[in-house]
Design an enzyme around this catalytic site. Structure first.
Site, short mmCIF file in Angstrom:
data_model
loop_
_atom_site.label_atom_id
_atom_site.label_comp_id
_atom_site.label_asym_id
_atom_site.label_seq_id
_atom_site.Cartn_x
_atom_site.Cartn_y
_atom_site.Cartn_z
N SER A 3 0.83 -1.20 0.00
CA SER A 3 0.00 0.00 0.00
C SER A 3 0.87 1.25 0.00
CB SER A 3 -0.84 -0.02 1.27
OG SER A 3 -1.42 1.24 1.50
N TYR A 46 -1.51 -1.50 10.95
CA TYR A 46 -1.85 -2.00 9.60
C TYR A 46 -0.67 -1.73 8.65
CZ TYR A 46 -3.58 -1.69 4.80
OH TYR A 46 -3.71 -1.81 3.43
N LYS A 83 2.26 -4.18 6.42
CA LYS A 83 2.67 -4.08 5.01
C LYS A 83 4.19 -3.96 4.89
CE LYS A 83 -1.41 -4.32 3.22
NZ LYS A 83 -1.81 -5.64 2.71
P1 NAD Z 1 -11.01 -6.73 1.29
O1 NAD Z 1 -11.19 -6.76 2.76
O2 NAD Z 1 -12.21 -6.47 0.44
O3 NAD Z 1 -10.37 -8.12 0.81
C1 NAD Z 1 -9.49 -8.88 1.62
C2 NAD Z 1 -10.01 -10.29 1.66
O4 NAD Z 1 -9.14 -11.10 2.45
C3 NAD Z 1 -11.41 -10.39 2.29
O5 NAD Z 1 -12.26 -11.09 1.39
C4 NAD Z 1 -11.18 -11.16 3.57
O6 NAD Z 1 -12.30 -11.99 3.90
C5 NAD Z 1 -9.93 -11.97 3.24
N1 NAD Z 1 -9.11 -12.37 4.40
C6 NAD Z 1 -8.65 -11.57 5.40
N2 NAD Z 1 -7.90 -12.29 6.25
C7 NAD Z 1 -7.88 -13.56 5.77
C8 NAD Z 1 -7.29 -14.76 6.23
N3 NAD Z 1 -6.56 -14.82 7.35
N4 NAD Z 1 -7.48 -15.89 5.51
C9 NAD Z 1 -8.23 -15.87 4.38
N5 NAD Z 1 -8.82 -14.77 3.91
C10 NAD Z 1 -8.65 -13.62 4.60
O7 NAD Z 1 -9.85 -5.71 0.95
P2 NAD Z 1 -9.36 -5.13 -0.44
O8 NAD Z 1 -9.68 -3.69 -0.48
O9 NAD Z 1 -9.77 -6.00 -1.55
O10 NAD Z 1 -7.78 -5.24 -0.21
C11 NAD Z 1 -7.03 -6.35 -0.66
C12 NAD Z 1 -5.59 -6.17 -0.22
O11 NAD Z 1 -5.08 -4.95 -0.74
C13 NAD Z 1 -5.39 -6.11 1.30
O12 NAD Z 1 -4.21 -6.77 1.63
C14 NAD Z 1 -5.27 -4.61 1.57
O13 NAD Z 1 -4.51 -4.35 2.71
C15 NAD Z 1 -4.54 -4.15 0.32
N6 NAD Z 1 -4.76 -2.73 0.03
C16 NAD Z 1 -6.06 -2.26 -0.10
C17 NAD Z 1 -6.27 -0.91 -0.34
C18 NAD Z 1 -7.67 -0.36 -0.45
O14 NAD Z 1 -7.84 0.84 -0.35
N7 NAD Z 1 -8.70 -1.16 -0.67
C19 NAD Z 1 -5.18 -0.04 -0.48
C20 NAD Z 1 -3.89 -0.55 -0.36
C21 NAD Z 1 -3.69 -1.91 -0.11
C1 UD1 Z 2 -6.49 5.42 4.14
C2 UD1 Z 2 -5.58 4.87 5.22
C3 UD1 Z 2 -4.40 4.17 4.55
C4 UD1 Z 2 -4.89 3.09 3.60
C5 UD1 Z 2 -5.85 3.71 2.59
C6 UD1 Z 2 -6.45 2.71 1.65
C7 UD1 Z 2 -5.78 6.33 7.19
C8 UD1 Z 2 -5.10 7.34 8.03
N1 UD1 Z 2 -5.10 5.95 6.08
O1 UD1 Z 2 -5.77 6.32 3.36
O2 UD1 Z 2 -3.55 3.58 5.51
O3 UD1 Z 2 -3.81 2.47 2.93
O4 UD1 Z 2 -6.92 4.37 3.29
O5 UD1 Z 2 -7.25 1.78 2.35
O6 UD1 Z 2 -6.86 5.85 7.51
N2 UD1 Z 2 -11.92 11.56 3.88
C9 UD1 Z 2 -12.90 12.41 4.31
N3 UD1 Z 2 -14.03 11.87 4.89
C10 UD1 Z 2 -14.21 10.52 5.05
C11 UD1 Z 2 -13.17 9.64 4.59
C12 UD1 Z 2 -12.05 10.21 4.03
O7 UD1 Z 2 -12.80 13.63 4.20
O8 UD1 Z 2 -15.24 10.08 5.59
C13 UD1 Z 2 -10.72 12.14 3.23
C14 UD1 Z 2 -9.41 11.82 3.95
O9 UD1 Z 2 -9.13 12.76 4.94
C15 UD1 Z 2 -8.42 11.84 2.77
C16 UD1 Z 2 -9.25 11.36 1.58
O10 UD1 Z 2 -10.61 11.57 1.95
O11 UD1 Z 2 -7.99 13.14 2.51
C17 UD1 Z 2 -9.06 9.88 1.27
O12 UD1 Z 2 -9.27 9.13 2.46
P1 UD1 Z 2 -9.26 7.51 2.47
O13 UD1 Z 2 -10.19 7.02 1.41
O14 UD1 Z 2 -9.51 7.08 3.87
O15 UD1 Z 2 -7.79 7.12 2.00
P2 UD1 Z 2 -6.35 7.54 2.59
O16 UD1 Z 2 -6.45 8.67 3.52
O17 UD1 Z 2 -5.46 7.72 1.43
#
Ligand code: NAD
Ligand code: UD1
Length: 349
Positions: free
Chosen positions: A129, A153, A157
């Site tokens: 991430s 979290y 990573k």
């Molecule tokens: P998500 O929660 O929708 O998907 C993660 C999946 O992993 C879920 O279906 C959950 O049930 C499964 N899971 C969790 N722990 C498990 C375990 N121990 N065994 C088996 N399954 C398990 O999340 P997402 O948004 O699809 O994210 C996927 C990956 O990308 C994650 O590792 C997350 O940290 C990373 N990531 C997400 C974002 C974002 O904004 N969505 C940003 C950066 C990184």
């Molecule tokens: C957040 C997480 C980051 C994670 C990423 C993707 C925090 C501090 N950081 O980042 O670790 O990798 O999500 O899952 O939680 N915002 C609002 N109102 C809301 C929600 C968000 O104003 O209800 C604003 C935030 O202040 C930010 C922007 O929207 O400026 C995006 O927020 P968000 O979607 O939570 O993503 P990140 O802050 O990038």
């Protein structure tokens, strides 16, 4: 011969979109997910969307920490590579329950790596991430920037990135790609799969979407005194289908002889403020999003966006969609599925 790919966390938001692109690309795909933060309805919909390729998908409801169950899956299929999405991802929850995050994310990953190694599968794509860049002093963020973790979290990573590099150093047969995602948003253009967070959404767009379908009264804007175009935070939003395609590009890269343990940003290279995003969503949906201005969210960075040069050059991948398409597809998913994969009865948040 079609390649066999294991996708951990494949029922989740990014996983389900990636599984669909894999199937459509001709890969045979096995999903392992404990459904802790997802629903098997996403798997059924992916199968439908994939048409004839849907037969190439199998699903096991298994927790990664259940090593005997993982062993069984690996003994039944010889995998060419693993895409590892499974993990918990709520920043606030990770601060309250660090051990839950270390147990799930770290122990789960270690179990996976051990079983992969025992079965001679040493090709991995891992979901990292942009959170590992912390509060960047300058933008765009390049892969060489110094790294830090602001919460448990983020630390999982960072640790997993380090573990992957160590494994590769100890055994050069491992080929590992670490993908640092920026802010995934949107949904598949069909509107049949999308993001369905449990409880109150932490992230901006899932919250906006729930305001639009009248599940919540207003969006709280966290901070309007940043040094940005309109005072609100700036992020690099990327369409989830572009992100999914980035994983196919990473899989292709794994067949390069020279690859070791490499890291790539997956973003668009463009920054968008909260207010710009809300306004684009209002335009796409025709819905007014009421706003409540509030103070900054602790831990938030001011401006974060990606340098996309390395991914473009080495993965031959570039995002295709802009903010308009992200909001259009997010609204299409939200309006067709106002309660995600559930119903008002199953979703009490
Ligand atoms: P998500 O929660 O929708 O998907 C993660 C999946 O992993 C879920 O279906 C959950 O049930 C499964 N899971 C969790 N722990 C498990 C375990 N121990 N065994 C088996 N399954 C398990 O999340 P997402 O948004 O699809 O994210 C996927 C990956 O990308 C994650 O590792 C997350 O940290 C990373 N990531 C997400 C974002 C974002 O904004 N969505 C940003 C950066 C990184
Ligand atoms: C957040 C997480 C980051 C994670 C990423 C993707 C925090 C501090 N950081 O980042 O670790 O990798 O999500 O899952 O939680 N915002 C609002 N109102 C809301 C929600 C968000 O104003 O209800 C604003 C935030 O202040 C930010 C922007 O929207 O400026 C995006 O927020 P968000 O979607 O939570 O993503 P990140 O802050 O990038």
């Amino acid at each position: 011969m079609a390649k066999n790919i294991l996708v951990t966390g494949g029922a989740g938001y990014i996983g389900s979109h990636t599984v669909l692109q894999l199937l459509l690309g001709g890969y045979r795909t096995v999903v392992v997910d404990n459904l802790d933060n997802s629903s098997d309805i996403s798997i059924k919909r992916v199968k439908e969307l994939a048409g004839e390729f849907g037969n190439n998908l199998s699903f096991y409801q298994v927790d990664l920490r259940d090593k005997p169950a993982l062993e069984k899956i690996f003994s039944e299929t010889k995998f060419d590579a693993v895409i590892h999405f499974a993990g918990l991802k709520a920043v606030g929850e990770s601060v309250e329950k660090p051990l839950l995050y270390y147990d799930n994310n770290l122990i789960g990953t270690i179990a996976l790596l051990e079983v992969m190694s025992a079965h001679g599968c040493k090709n991995l794509v891992f979901s990292s991430s942009a959170t590992v860049y912390g509060w960047p002093k300058v933008v765009p963020c390049t892969e060489e920037f110094p790294l830090c973790a602001a919460n448990p979290y983020g630390r999982t990573k960072l640790f997993i990135e380090e573990i992957c590099c160590d494994i590769h150093r100890s055994d050069s047969e491992w080929k590992i790609i670490l993908l640092r995602y920026f802010n995934p948003v949107g949904a598949h253009p069909s509107g049949h799969i999308g993001e369905d967070p449990r409880g109150i959404p932490n992230n901006l767009m899932p919250f906006v979407q729930q305001v639009a379908v009248a599940r919540r009264p207003a969006l709280t804007v966290f901070g309007n005194d940043y040094n940005t175009v309109d005072g609100t935070g700036v992020r690099d939003y990327i369409h989830v289908v572009d992100l999914a395609d980035g994983h196919i590009a990473a899989l292709r890269k794994l067949s390069d002889r020279s690859i070791g343990c490499e890291v790539y940003n997956l973003g668009t290279g463009k920054g968008t403020s909260v207010l710009e995003m809300v306004s684009a969503f209002e335009k796409a949906s025709g819905k007014k999003i009421p706003l409540v201005m509030a103070g900054r969210r602790p831990g938030d960075a001011e401006i974060v966006y990606a340098s996309t040069e390395k991914a473009e050059r080495e993965l031959n991948w570039k995002s295709k969609y802009g903010i308009e398409e992200m909001c259009r597809d997010q609204w299409n998913w939200a309006s067709k599925n106002p309660y995600g994969y559930g119903s008002p009865e199953t979703n009490h948040s």
